[in-house]
Design a protein around this motif. Structure first.
Motif, mmCIF file in Angstrom:
data_model
loop_
_atom_site.group_PDB
_atom_site.id
_atom_site.type_symbol
_atom_site.label_atom_id
_atom_site.label_comp_id
_atom_site.label_asym_id
_atom_site.label_seq_id
_atom_site.Cartn_x
_atom_site.Cartn_y
_atom_site.Cartn_z
ATOM 1 N N THR A 21 -19.190 -96.935 35.387
ATOM 2 C CA THR A 21 -19.570 -95.357 35.232
ATOM 3 C C THR A 21 -19.373 -95.075 33.473
ATOM 4 O OG1 THR A 21 -17.342 -95.461 36.593
ATOM 5 C CG2 THR A 21 -17.829 -94.103 34.358
ATOM 6 N N LEU A 22 -19.540 -96.021 32.749
ATOM 7 C CA LEU A 22 -19.978 -95.575 31.171
ATOM 8 C C LEU A 22 -21.346 -95.336 30.878
ATOM 9 C CD1 LEU A 22 -19.031 -95.194 27.940
ATOM 10 C CD2 LEU A 22 -19.431 -97.734 28.168
ATOM 11 N N ALA A 23 -21.731 -96.740 31.331
ATOM 12 C CA ALA A 23 -23.743 -96.487 31.621
ATOM 13 C C ALA A 23 -24.112 -94.946 32.134
ATOM 14 C CB ALA A 23 -24.624 -97.814 31.974
ATOM 15 N N LEU A 24 -23.442 -94.461 33.780
ATOM 16 C CA LEU A 24 -23.871 -94.211 33.571
ATOM 17 C C LEU A 24 -23.718 -92.281 32.965
ATOM 18 C CD1 LEU A 24 -22.409 -94.665 37.881
ATOM 19 C CD2 LEU A 24 -24.678 -94.972 36.910
ATOM 20 N N SER A 25 -22.869 -92.292 32.972
ATOM 21 C CA SER A 25 -22.346 -91.388 32.064
ATOM 22 C C SER A 25 -22.632 -91.597 30.640
ATOM 23 C CB SER A 25 -21.087 -91.154 32.022
ATOM 24 O OG SER A 25 -19.991 -91.455 32.996
ATOM 25 N N LEU A 26 -23.179 -92.449 30.204
ATOM 26 C CA LEU A 26 -23.817 -91.553 29.102
ATOM 27 C C LEU A 26 -25.390 -91.389 28.891
ATOM 28 C CD1 LEU A 26 -22.654 -95.053 26.971
ATOM 29 C CD2 LEU A 26 -22.486 -92.529 26.084
ATOM 30 N N LEU A 93 -38.480 -95.270 30.229
ATOM 31 C CA LEU A 93 -39.139 -93.940 29.799
ATOM 32 C C LEU A 93 -38.739 -93.055 29.204
ATOM 33 C CD1 LEU A 93 -40.984 -93.905 33.862
ATOM 34 C CD2 LEU A 93 -41.702 -94.779 31.817
ATOM 35 N N PHE A 94 -37.700 -92.822 28.834
ATOM 36 C CA PHE A 94 -37.109 -91.133 28.735
ATOM 37 C C PHE A 94 -36.563 -91.638 27.174
ATOM 38 C CE2 PHE A 94 -33.957 -88.655 26.727
ATOM 39 C CZ PHE A 94 -33.706 -87.610 27.654
ATOM 40 N N VAL A 95 -36.427 -92.996 26.726
ATOM 41 C CA VAL A 95 -36.239 -93.857 25.821
ATOM 42 C C VAL A 95 -37.964 -93.165 24.995
ATOM 43 C CG1 VAL A 95 -36.091 -95.419 24.208
ATOM 44 C CG2 VAL A 95 -34.442 -94.985 26.198
ATOM 45 N N ILE A 178 -31.824 -90.644 18.845
ATOM 46 C CA ILE A 178 -30.709 -91.099 18.262
ATOM 47 C C ILE A 178 -30.544 -91.200 19.719
ATOM 48 C CG2 ILE A 178 -29.109 -89.594 17.107
ATOM 49 C CD1 ILE A 178 -28.631 -87.903 19.098
ATOM 50 N N ASN A 179 -31.388 -91.122 20.882
ATOM 51 C CA ASN A 179 -31.625 -91.282 22.524
ATOM 52 C C ASN A 179 -32.021 -92.856 22.313
ATOM 53 O OD1 ASN A 179 -30.641 -88.276 23.670
ATOM 54 N ND2 ASN A 179 -33.451 -88.290 23.321
ATOM 55 N N ILE A 180 -32.718 -93.583 21.724
ATOM 56 C CA ILE A 180 -32.585 -94.978 21.985
ATOM 57 C C ILE A 180 -32.022 -95.846 21.953
ATOM 58 C CG2 ILE A 180 -34.727 -96.306 20.232
ATOM 59 C CD1 ILE A 180 -36.038 -94.169 19.537
ATOM 60 N N PRO A 181 -30.658 -95.956 21.702
ATOM 61 C CA PRO A 181 -29.646 -97.269 21.372
ATOM 62 C C PRO A 181 -28.677 -96.473 22.387
ATOM 63 C CG PRO A 181 -28.906 -95.555 19.675
ATOM 64 C CD PRO A 181 -30.640 -95.287 19.471
ATOM 65 N N ILE A 182 -28.639 -95.021 22.658
ATOM 66 C CA ILE A 182 -28.122 -94.883 23.214
ATOM 67 C C ILE A 182 -28.493 -95.104 25.004
ATOM 68 C CG2 ILE A 182 -27.250 -93.083 25.065
ATOM 69 C CD1 ILE A 182 -26.444 -91.422 22.276
ATOM 70 N N GLY A 183 -29.884 -94.756 25.159
ATOM 71 C CA GLY A 183 -30.602 -95.329 26.225
ATOM 72 C C GLY A 183 -30.988 -96.935 26.893
ATOM 73 N N LEU A 184 -30.971 -97.427 25.395
ATOM 74 C CA LEU A 184 -31.229 -99.023 26.093
ATOM 75 C C LEU A 184 -29.432 -99.315 25.969
ATOM 76 C CD1 LEU A 184 -33.573 -100.016 22.510
ATOM 77 C CD2 LEU A 184 -34.183 -99.514 25.139
ATOM 78 N N PHE A 185 -28.810 -99.191 25.524
ATOM 79 C CA PHE A 185 -27.678 -99.765 26.415
ATOM 80 C C PHE A 185 -27.149 -99.534 27.616
ATOM 81 C CE2 PHE A 185 -22.929 -98.490 27.162
ATOM 82 C CZ PHE A 185 -22.344 -99.351 27.237
ATOM 83 N N ALA A 186 -27.307 -98.038 28.031
ATOM 84 C CA ALA A 186 -26.921 -97.768 29.190
ATOM 85 C C ALA A 186 -28.093 -98.385 30.188
ATOM 86 C CB ALA A 186 -27.580 -95.986 29.322
#
Length: 517
Positions: A21-26, A93-95, A178-186
């Motif tokens: 849920t956390l990954a999809l939401s992020l 690709l978004f990252v 700031i998308n880079i760390p969020i996207g890589l974790f997700a």
């Protein structure tokens, strides 16, 4: 995506459910955040890249339009590659596109990177909704969508606040970095939890001509809207040419899609009353809402001298009621007529814009924030009920196409709303400035007295005139903005009629809406 694969998957539980849920939401948070984070940063981006704020709004509209074009492709791409593989690829690709945005040395390269970013973001929202519904048992689907919905509500709120803070304290490229760390974790978390839950794939032909026509008419329309003001609209040969291309390509698109065996857009869906009226209501409302997300912070910064952070703070409180009420809406929707919930949302939106229409150049921070707080309640009651209405009464095999088409129209209207409202605001401001200027000149005793008073403070006559002109510009810009708020308030009331053109859905539950994707 493959329905059999979906129904065969057992729900998740425990830690995998939480992490999933956390990954999809992020991922959704990152996606939606990028549709609004640039709003308050437009003056900083424009100034740094040497373009006007009006040209800077292309950073927003380019993302919205490319995103709109890619959404209808989600169904075909999912069946071709699988929903988990497509979702993770979209994130990566978004990252990469986000990094390119931050590194862009010119407005042209930034817009190109934003086009790529919007295109790869298309599948994320529908696929995240599909994956989160497959993670929960059917009886908890409403609550699952409420959690998911809170993410989509928080992101547009956090966007202006975070964008403003970053622009004031760092540099604008960090709104993309700031998308880079969020996207890589997700991406990592999604791969860890969902790699064994891939949907079935099959090769399907793609409607290449339909896709090409879609890109041409949407692109030509958006270029016309964005460049219209700059080129004096239909006094420009370029605008006339773009308009002709958009109209001709759109007509050919309608004809082609109506006769295509595997259309990229299933236009027959518009024969359904709930679908057509619901899509008009949600799309126009979204265009008005998204347009105001651009106008309000731009007005605060360009006319009232707010910093980007202060403008973000004015926008941020919309999240309070949105977050508190989303789970409640998810719980009560199965028990009430979705049309009443959507009507209440539009009435609140109308009230909010009516309150903003009373603003003047001396408005204080508290007065600015009150309608923003109230708007949170409307946002919580907006998306899920209207999506439920749009998809009600459709057979399961038509729901994915309906969801893609409704999202396409809604997202496209968000981009169009931004262009139209920024152009109209500029035009109304010019008109109001001209009307105010009619009362200037030494023949006007009040004007002459104001000039004398400023000169008595040590200013030259030219400097005194400049101060008065700046005051008129602020007043004209404010009157132009309040005109937009008046118009939005009236349109929200008119849109209620479209809600009541629909029939009451048999279920009206958020789960039905969620199944759309």
């Amino acid at each position: 995506m493959s329905a059999p694969s979906q129904t065969a998957l057992p729900p998740l539980s425990g830690t995998p459910l939480v992490i999933g849920t956390l990954a999809l939401s992020l991922a959704v948070f990152m996606n939606v955040l990028d549709s609004s984070i640039a709003n308050v940063s437009i003056p900083a981006i424009s100034g740094d890249l040497g373009v006007s704020p009006q040209q800077g709004t292309w950073v927003i509209t380019s993302f919205a339009v490319s995103n709109a074009i890619s959404v209808p492709l989600t169904g075909w791409l999912t069946q071709r590659f699988g929903q988990v593989r497509l979702f993770i690829t979209s994130i990566i690709l978004f990252v990469i596109a986000s990094a390119l945005c931050g590194l862009a040395p010119s407005i042209e390269i930034l817009i190109a990177a934003r086009i790529i970013q919007g295109a790869v973001a298309g599948p994320m929202i529908p696929l995240s909704q599909s994956l989160i519904l497959s993670s929960y048992p059917p009886e908890k689907s409403g609550m699952a969508l409420a959690f998911w919905g809170m993410t989509t509500l928080v992101a547009p709120i956090m966007g202006p606040l975070l964008g403003g803070w970053i622009s004031d304290n760092y540099t604008w490229p960090w709104i993309f970095y700031i998308n880079i760390p969020i996207g890589l974790f997700a991406a990592w978390a999604t791969l860890s939890i969902y790699r064994t839950r891939e949907s079935a794939t099959r090769k399907l032909p793609i409607d290449k001509i339909g896709l090409a026509l879609l890109i041409v008419w949407v692109g030509a329309l958006q270029l016309m809207l964005d460049k219209g003001k700059e080129l004096d609209w239909f006094h420009s040969g370029e605008i006339i040419a773009l308009s002709a291309v958009a109209v001709v390509a759109f007509v050919y698109f309608l004809i082609w899609e109506s006769g295509e065996k595997h259309p990229i857009v299933d236009l027959s869906l518009f024969k359904g009353r709930n679908f057509s009226a619901g899509v008009v209501a949600i799309s126009v409302a979204y265009g008005l809402f998204f347009g105001s997300l651009v106008i309000l912070p731009l007005w605060l910064q360009t006319e009232l001298s707010y910093t980007a952070t202060e403008a973000g703070k004015v926008m941020a409180p919309v999240g309070i009621l949105a977050i508190l009420m989303s789970p409640l809406v998810g719980k009560i929707l199965p028990k009430v007529d979705a049309r009443w919930v959507a009507t209440a949302a539009f009435l609140i939106f109308a009230l909010v814009f009516h309150m903003r229409a009373q603003f003047n150049e001396n408005v204080d921070f508290y007065t600015l924030m009150v309608p923003t707080v109230i708007q949170g309640a409307a946002m919580a009651m907006f998306f899920i009920p209207l999506t439920s209405i749009i998809l009600s009464g459709l057979s399961p095999d038509r729901i994915p196409a309906a969801a893609g088409l409704s999202n396409f129209v809604r997202i496209m209207c968000g981009g169009i709303g931004t262009s139209v409202m920024s152009t109209m605001w500029d035009n109304r401001s010019i008109l109001h400035h001209a009307q105010l200027a009619e009362h200037t000149g030494l023949h006007n005793p009040a004007f002459a007295q104001a000039v004398e008073k400023l000169m008595a403070q040590g200013m030259s006559e030219q400097a005194a005139w400049a101060v008065i002109d700046r005051g008129m510009s602020v007043q004209a810009g404010t009157l132009g903005a309040t005109d937009m708020f008046w118009m939005s308030s009236i349109l929200f009331l008119i849109l209620i009629a479209f809600i009541w053109m629909t029939k009451r859905s048999k279920s009206g539950t958020p789960a039905d809406a969620g199944g759309a994707h």
